[in-house]
Design an enzyme around this catalytic site. Structure first.
Site, PDB file in Angstrom:
ATOM      1  N   GLN A 114       0.820  -1.212   0.000  1.00 59.44           N
ATOM      2  CA  GLN A 114       0.000   0.000   0.000  1.00 59.44           C
ATOM      3  C   GLN A 114       0.858   1.269   0.000  1.00 59.44           C
ATOM      4  OE1 GLN A 114      -3.885  -0.181   2.311  1.00 59.44           O
ATOM      5  NE2 GLN A 114      -2.654  -1.629   3.484  1.00 59.44           N
TER       6      GLN A 114
ATOM      7  N   ASP B 258      15.198  -9.185  -2.202  1.00 60.26           N
ATOM      8  CA  ASP B 258      14.905  -9.786  -0.904  1.00 60.26           C
ATOM      9  C   ASP B 258      15.699  -9.015   0.140  1.00 60.26           C
ATOM     10  OD1 ASP B 258      14.680 -11.293   1.391  1.00 60.26           O
ATOM     11  OD2 ASP B 258      15.246 -13.195   0.465  1.00 60.26           O
TER      12      ASP B 258
ATOM     13  N   ALA C 224       7.405  -5.434   4.751  1.00 60.67           N
ATOM     14  CA  ALA C 224       7.058  -5.946   6.072  1.00 60.67           C
ATOM     15  C   ALA C 224       6.174  -7.175   5.950  1.00 60.67           C
ATOM     16  CB  ALA C 224       6.336  -4.881   6.893  1.00 60.67           C
TER      17      ALA C 224
ATOM     18  N   THR D 155       3.004  -8.339   7.319  1.00 60.76           N
ATOM     19  CA  THR D 155       1.916  -7.618   7.985  1.00 60.76           C
ATOM     20  C   THR D 155       0.684  -8.467   8.274  1.00 60.76           C
ATOM     21  OG1 THR D 155       1.079  -6.868   5.840  1.00 60.76           O
ATOM     22  CG2 THR D 155       2.622  -5.404   6.994  1.00 60.76           C
TER      23      THR D 155
ATOM     24  N   ASP E 255       1.955   0.809  15.304  1.00 56.17           N
ATOM     25  CA  ASP E 255       1.370   1.007  16.624  1.00 56.17           C
ATOM     26  C   ASP E 255       1.310  -0.296  17.414  1.00 56.17           C
ATOM     27  OD1 ASP E 255      -0.567   0.240  14.601  1.00 56.17           O
ATOM     28  OD2 ASP E 255      -2.119   0.454  16.134  1.00 56.17           O
TER      29      ASP E 255
ATOM     30  N   TYR F 142       3.617 -10.299  15.503  1.00 56.56           N
ATOM     31  CA  TYR F 142       3.805  -9.188  14.572  1.00 56.56           C
ATOM     32  C   TYR F 142       4.395  -7.972  15.283  1.00 56.56           C
ATOM     33  CZ  TYR F 142       2.636  -5.104  11.756  1.00 56.56           C
ATOM     34  OH  TYR F 142       2.704  -3.916  11.078  1.00 56.56           O
TER      35      TYR F 142
ATOM     36  N   LYS G 282       8.246  -6.424  14.784  1.00 57.09           N
ATOM     37  CA  LYS G 282       8.460  -5.046  14.355  1.00 57.09           C
ATOM     38  C   LYS G 282       9.274  -4.269  15.386  1.00 57.09           C
ATOM     39  CE  LYS G 282       7.061  -3.107  11.204  1.00 57.09           C
ATOM     40  NZ  LYS G 282       7.710  -2.834   9.897  1.00 57.09           N
TER      41      LYS G 282
END
Length: 292
Positions: free
Chosen positions: A11, A37, A61, A63, A103, A126, A130
């Protein structure tokens, strides 16, 4: 300055590509699997050397928040190890790394918008992967800007807003949780903010900063779904439900509003309210922008 964007089919990567095509700028290079990669250090080094990259924007990422609970190795390979590879290459090349985080590094127990220096307490794989990616970047010590965001959506790819549009056309009613509160972020707005930050970089300075970015305002997923139906003219009724009525493999942060004072003050950004941006995105879809 030549800039490499990883995860360019996602996105945010798609919005950055669109932004640069409209601006007609040169020196931006976009890569995604199978082009590059980010866990392959030699491949990243080669691209940065051949393209003489001065900055990298890491949009790559893992996600899939729920799938990550059972696909642990893949999540950490991309979100932690990939970030570490990019940071190491950036440090060796004297380049800046702008890394996009989430977040989900917070557990949602706060009753005020999260600041950048609040303790990270991820609830699932996740968020933990991160967070460890962020920490890897900091420990490696390259020049870096980490930008945490929340509830990302756009006309590209799959996301909550597009899911609501599809369900709104298919069903008479749907249940959406009202006890998870945060702020949606239109990827086009985030892309614009990133470009603005890169344009204002001081080439003589080494950066080591973390920022928060989302659209303005506070809402629940129920509020977003209701706004989507109203704006799109759909008759589907949105019914408020509690999180326990829609169980998922990982617990979502019940409160993930981000404090954006730091990024606005540091970079002079003006940020739109989430409703304004949502209406712009829906208009873009009506005009045929984005993809399925």
């Amino acid at each position: 300055m030549n800039i490499l964007v990883t995860g360019s089919h996602g996105q945010l990567g798609s919005e950055l590509r669109k932004h640069q095509e409209i601006q007609g700028r040169q020196g931006w290079f976009f890569a995604d699997i199978p082009d590059l990669d980010i866990t392959d250090a030699s491949a990243v080094e080669r691209v940065c050397r051949d393209r003489q990259i001065g900055a990298m924007v890491n949009c790559a990422a893992y996600t899939a928040v729920d799938k990550a609970e059972s696909d642990i190795d893949a999540a950490f390979r991309v979100n932690r190890d990939g970030a570490a590879v990019l940071a190491s290459v950036a440090k060796a090349a004297g380049a800046l790394l702008l890394h996009v985080s989430t977040d989900y590094v917070f557990d949602g127990s706060s009753n005020r918008p999260y600041r950048e220096d609040d303790p990270a307490t991820p609830l699932g794989v996740y968020g933990q992967s991160k967070w460890e990616g962020e920490e890897a970047i900091r420990s490696i010590g390259c020049s870096h800007l980490i930008v945490r965001t929340s509830w990302l959506y756009s006309a590209y790819g799959q996301n909550f807003v597009k899911t609501m549009l599809r369900l709104g056309r298919e069903r008479e009613s749907i249940g959406v949780v009202f006890d998870q509160v945060g702020t949606p972020t239109w990827a086009a707005d985030l892309a614009g903010a990133i470009v603005s930050m890169l344009d204002r970089l001081d080439p003589a300075r080494s950066y080591a900063e973390t920022f928060h970015y989302s659209n303005e305002g506070v809402c629940s997923w129920y509020d977003v779904a209701t706004e989507v139906m109203n704006a799109a003219g759909l008759s589907c009724r949105v019914m408020p439900i509690e999180s326990h009525e829609y169980p998922t493999p990982v617990t979502r942060p019940p409160y993930s509003v981000l404090n954006k004072r730091k990024i606005k003050n540091a970079w002079g950004l003006e940020i739109l309210h989430w409703r304004q941006s949502l209406l712009k995105m829906l208009e873009e879809l009506r005009e045929g922008g984005g993809n399925s």
